[in-house]
Enzyme design. Structure first.
Site, PDB file in Angstrom:
ATOM      1  N   CYS A  16       0.905  -1.256  -0.179  1.00  0.00           N
ATOM      2  CA  CYS A  16       0.073   0.126   0.063  1.00  0.00           C
ATOM      3  C   CYS A  16       0.943   1.353  -0.067  1.00  0.00           C
ATOM      4  O   CYS A  16       2.135   1.146   0.236  1.00  0.00           O
ATOM      5  CB  CYS A  16      -0.986  -0.060   1.329  1.00  0.00           C
ATOM      6  N   CYS A  19       3.391   1.644   2.942  1.00  0.00           N
ATOM      7  CA  CYS A  19       4.669   0.830   2.344  1.00  0.00           C
ATOM      8  C   CYS A  19       5.689   1.765   2.024  1.00  0.00           C
ATOM      9  O   CYS A  19       6.811   1.694   2.089  1.00  0.00           O
ATOM     10  CB  CYS A  19       4.557  -0.393   1.828  1.00  0.00           C
ATOM     11  N   CYS A  82      46.862 -14.599 -11.095  1.00  0.00           N
ATOM     12  CA  CYS A  82      47.304 -14.840  -9.721  1.00  0.00           C
ATOM     13  C   CYS A  82      46.023 -14.083  -8.841  1.00  0.00           C
ATOM     14  O   CYS A  82      45.120 -13.756  -9.244  1.00  0.00           O
ATOM     15  CB  CYS A  82      48.383 -14.265  -9.644  1.00  0.00           C
ATOM     16  N   CYS A  85      44.983 -10.703  -9.379  1.00  0.00           N
ATOM     17  CA  CYS A  85      44.277 -10.456 -10.438  1.00  0.00           C
ATOM     18  C   CYS A  85      42.627 -10.691 -10.070  1.00  0.00           C
ATOM     19  O   CYS A  85      41.747  -9.730 -10.178  1.00  0.00           O
ATOM     20  CB  CYS A  85      44.421 -11.299 -11.620  1.00  0.00           C
ATOM     21  N   ASP A 486      17.636 -35.430  14.831  1.00  0.00           N
ATOM     22  CA  ASP A 486      16.291 -35.693  15.081  1.00  0.00           C
ATOM     23  C   ASP A 486      16.220 -37.029  14.871  1.00  0.00           C
ATOM     24  O   ASP A 486      16.929 -37.858  14.212  1.00  0.00           O
ATOM     25  CB  ASP A 486      15.487 -34.728  13.725  1.00  0.00           C
ATOM     26  N   ASP A 687      15.453 -33.657   8.652  1.00  0.00           N
ATOM     27  CA  ASP A 687      14.909 -33.688   7.209  1.00  0.00           C
ATOM     28  C   ASP A 687      15.097 -32.781   6.469  1.00  0.00           C
ATOM     29  O   ASP A 687      14.441 -32.604   5.380  1.00  0.00           O
ATOM     30  CB  ASP A 687      13.537 -34.425   7.487  1.00  0.00           C
ATOM     31  N   ASP A 691      12.593 -29.563  10.529  1.00  0.00           N
ATOM     32  CA  ASP A 691      13.650 -29.213  11.495  1.00  0.00           C
ATOM     33  C   ASP A 691      14.133 -27.881  10.911  1.00  0.00           C
ATOM     34  O   ASP A 691      15.443 -27.533  11.573  1.00  0.00           O
ATOM     35  CB  ASP A 691      14.838 -30.210  11.605  1.00  0.00           C
TER      36      ASP A 691
END
Length: 800
Positions: A16, A19, A82, A85, A486, A687, A691
């Protein structure tokens, strides 16, 4: 403060006018901002501010509760030699308005950029060119191919010619220890050395000139100055020599140094090509064509023409062209190069397949579920590339050193020249010693030390199903002192099975058959466990009649003329039963966290027939994983939402040190934070989805994958298959890779710390210095390549 420029920033999250006003006010508060206006319709902000204020602008937007979305871009950079660079290209790109982040990798010769706002690619390419290099944009989703193959062939031919021309020049020096004293005529030395110096060595002059024009220095500048000084001194000695006197010339030094540098660059390029072998192996898995089924007809088309939902035919021995779901057929899939799983995986209707895997013996009809950059293989390739492109935190030290390295070497060379002259040495002696300083100090090894080790380590890890998301995760993982697991889906399979059963009359087969009859047609996980056990024991399940569900209690039905019911303790109590002789077993199994089901006969009499205990089965390798951590003196913890009895049984079976049971998902992160507060470096294994908060809270998160459903972006390290043994394996490859980084940096620094003083003291001639410089780069890359021999303990993965 840098000059004022105009930024055009995309803003995400505005809904809006208030914002837009909030973002404008936040931007206006950034020091140096002249004007700031936000357009809600286009979701963009136009800001006039100093050119180096982009990070502050982005932080202001995020602090206001919004986001500046970025666009990833990759550039191929030609001409870097190198570490200095790398720093120059990074600084040049970082100055372009709209570039939020930039990382340049010497080993891959790539620049990875995060663009915030509209940035023309031509502007970025011009910035690189002004810094003295060449750049081109890359399509991140397109196959890369082997970029270095043609360059390697060119370098090989240049090297062979340089060695052929330099060999006659260095031959007199090699045979002198054997009492043979002879020298080529000056004009022959000149004729052999000049093509090496100005034709084969032209690359050093071009790169050196670009560096000087950009106001910086690099390895090529050191080589160009050093060899030109030796070549020029030879011309001077030749021109001023007395008639009949054989002058002391240094044509062989300049030519051999250039030949040795070319040898080092060739060996370095060949070794760098090997470090990227993992990417090329994954790229090779992408099929170019597929057989599409349309209207009952088979048509062979390019992969790019496929659409989601299309059905494709995969014949035996072919690679799956897409990610998809099997609609028809039975087969096995070889997913060794994708997940590291050495055994073929069975595939049947309803199963998922991954593009790039090899179909086994069956003919399959597959529906397309992912294409292009969204396939598992494409995401794996991106993840490995991102990890190989990233900089480890330890690289920051190298970046700081490389910024001052070349100027410092030039000053040391000048000091060497002046010091020897002041000490009364001849000009040629002083000049040769200064040349030796310039030659041995080339910082190639310094720039290659970290990225080659990261590329080799992440590449071999990916081959074994371990995806390391970034270099920071790799650097943290080597120091882990505690691993928090877990339980469900990580250490256990996540699917219930019958762990114990007891029949009142001792007939377990009949007990299973009657229970299986009641469960026929049910989709409940416990029903599947009963039917699976019947299948395993080869039992025939009888028919059931008048089957009906007993809400909240279980199920009942008529089997072989008797009314039977299978359910929980509530069903038992409703029938006025207490378990009888099975009560003691029930109490013990409940204490272990098992789920109980009672099989009752309701007609013609009411009695207990038997008892089932269901539990989650431990994954193969879970015990080995915990044992491997213990051998490395890494503590193991179990953090689960399951009841204490179930958690305790799993912990005791596996030998886990500490148990935290009945922990809500939101509180798992707090448990991880508590471990960290105690001084531990914590890896959380889960998983990757449920988690996620705990994975984010840990020092390094390890997401346990499951085939194509792997959660690749949930953690710093992702395991492509759900084998717990990959957890200690991931920590081990991280430890070894970090060890290689430290070894490489040690050798890169020690060559210069020892070599420069020796050269300045006149104890190294330019030829030996050139050999040492070439050896430093080759040794660093070769040391990193030793990681390619690593294999996870206890595995014999399938070879490519």
């Amino acid at each position: 403060m840098s000059p004022s420029v105009s930024f055009d920033l995309p803003i995400a999250g505005m809904t809006c006018a208030s914002c837009a006003g909030r973002v404008e006010r936040a931007l206006a508060k950034v020091p140096g901002v002249e004007t700031a206006s936000v357009n809600l319709a286009t979701e963009r902000a136009r800001v006039q501010a100093p050119g180096d204020s982009l990070p502050a602008l982005r932080a202001a937007v995020e602090a206001a509760g919004y986001e500046v979305p970025g666009q990833r871009l990759e550039l191929a950079i030609d001409g870097m030699t190198c570490a200095s660079c790398v720093g120059r290209v990074e600084r040049a790109l970082a100055k372009v308005p709209g570039v939020g982040e930039v990382t340049v990798n010497l080993a891959t010769e790539r620049a990875h950029l995060l663009l915030l706002g509209e940035v023309e690619r031509s502007t970025l390419l011009q910035a690189v060119e002004r810094a003295g290099y060449q750049a081109r944009a890359l399509d991140t989703d397109a196959p890369r191919g082997d970029d270095n193959a043609s360059r390697l062939r060119h370098e090989r031919w240049a090297l062979l010619v340089a060695l052929a021309l330099a060999a006659p020049l260095v031959l007199p020096m090699l045979v002198e220890p054997f009492g043979l004293h002879w020298m080529l005529p000056a004009w022959v030395q000149f004729a052999l050395a000049t093509p090496v110096q100005f034709l084969l060595g032209a690359r050093f002059y071009r790169a050196a000139w670009k560096a000087v024009r950009a106001g910086a220095g690099n390895m090529d500048l050191l080589v160009a100055i050093g060899t030109s000084a030796g070549y020029g001194l030879s011309l001077y000695q030749w021109a001023t020599a007395h008639p009949g006197h054989v002058p002391h010339l240094y044509f062989e030094a300049s030519a051999v140094v250039i030949a040795l540098v070319l040898l080092g660059k060739y060996l370095e390029s060949r070794a760098k090509r090997q470090t990227s072998a993992a990417i090329r192996a994954l790229e090779a898995l992408r099929p170019e064509r597929a057989i599409r089924l349309r209207g009952g007809r088979e048509e062979e088309i390019a992969i790019a023409e496929l659409r989601l939902g299309d059905e494709v035919l995969v014949k035996p021995g072919e690679r799956f062209p897409v990610d998809g779901e099997v609609l028809e057929g039975q087969s096995h899939a070889d997913e060794a190069l994708i997940s590291g799983e050495s055994l073929p995986v069975p595939k049947a209707p309803g199963d998922r397949v991954t593009g790039g895997a090899i179909n086994g013996e069956g003919r399959l009809r597959v529906r397309t579920t992912a294409l292009g950059g969204e396939t598992v293989l494409a995401r794996i390739i991106r993840l490995v590339e991102d990890a190989q492109a990233a900089k480890a935190p330890i690289q920051k030290l190298v970046d700081r050193v490389s910024q001052v390295f070349v100027p410092a070497v030039l000053l040391i060379a000048l000091a060497t020249l002046g010091g020897w002259l002041l000490a009364g040495a001849a000009l040629e002696t002083a000049l040769i010693n200064a040349v030796a300083v310039l030659v041995i100090a080339c910082p190639c090894a310094l720039g290659l030390a970290t990225p080659t080790a990261i590329m080799a380590g992440t590449g071999v890890a990916a081959r074994h199903g371990i995806l390391i998301k970034d270099a920071e995760a790799l650097e943290v993982a080597h120091a882990v002192t505690a691993v928090a697991f877990d339980k469900t889906g990580t250490l256990t399979s996540g699917t219930p099975r019958i762990t114990n059963l007891a029949a009142a009359d001792g007939d377990e087969a009949a007990l299973l058959q009657w229970a299986g009859a009641l469960q026929r047609g049910s989709e409940h996980p416990l029903a599947k466990a009963v039917l699976d056990t019947c299948d395993e024991r080869g039992l025939t399940v009888p028919e059931v009649n008048d089957s009906q569900s007993l809400t909240g209690r279980g199920i009942q039905g008529r089997v072989e003329g008797r009314l039977l019911a299978l359910g929980n303790r509530r069903l038992l109590e409703e029938q006025g039963l207490d378990g009888g002789a099975l009560l003691e077993s029930a109490t013990a199994w409940e204490a272990q966290g098992r789920t109980l089901s009672w099989l009752l006969e309701l007609q013609p009499e009411v009695r207990v027939i038997g008892l089932f205990a269901f539990g989650d089965s431990l994954k193969d390798g879970a015990r080995d994983a915990v044992q491997a951590l213990r051998e490395r003196h890494i503590a193991s913890h179990l953090i689960t939402g399951d009841n204490r009895g179930s958690a305790r049984v799993v912990a005791e079976a596996l030998g886990i040190d500490d148990v935290h049971a009945e922990v809500l998902p939101a509180d798992k992160a707090a448990e991880v934070a508590r471990l960290k507060a105690g001084g531990a470096v914590v890896a959380m294994v889960g998983d990757g989805i449920n988690d996620a908060p705990a994975l984010a809270a840990a020092d390094v998160g390890i997401a346990m994958g499951g085939g194509t459903d792997v959660a690749m972006h949930a953690a710093g390290i992702t395991l492509m298959r759900g084998d717990p043994r990959l957890v200690p394996a991931a920590l081990e490859i991280a430890r070894r890779t970090y060890g290689k980084i430290r070894q490489n940096l040690f050798w890169a620094f020690i060559y210069n710390l020892v070599g420069i003083p020796l050269a300045a003291a006149g104890m190294l001639n330019p030829v030996v210095a050139g050999a040492a410089m070439a050896l430093s780069s080759v040794s660093v890359v070769s040391n990193a390549l030793l990681l390619k021999t690593w294999k996870p303990a206890g595995y014999e993965p399938k070879e490519d």
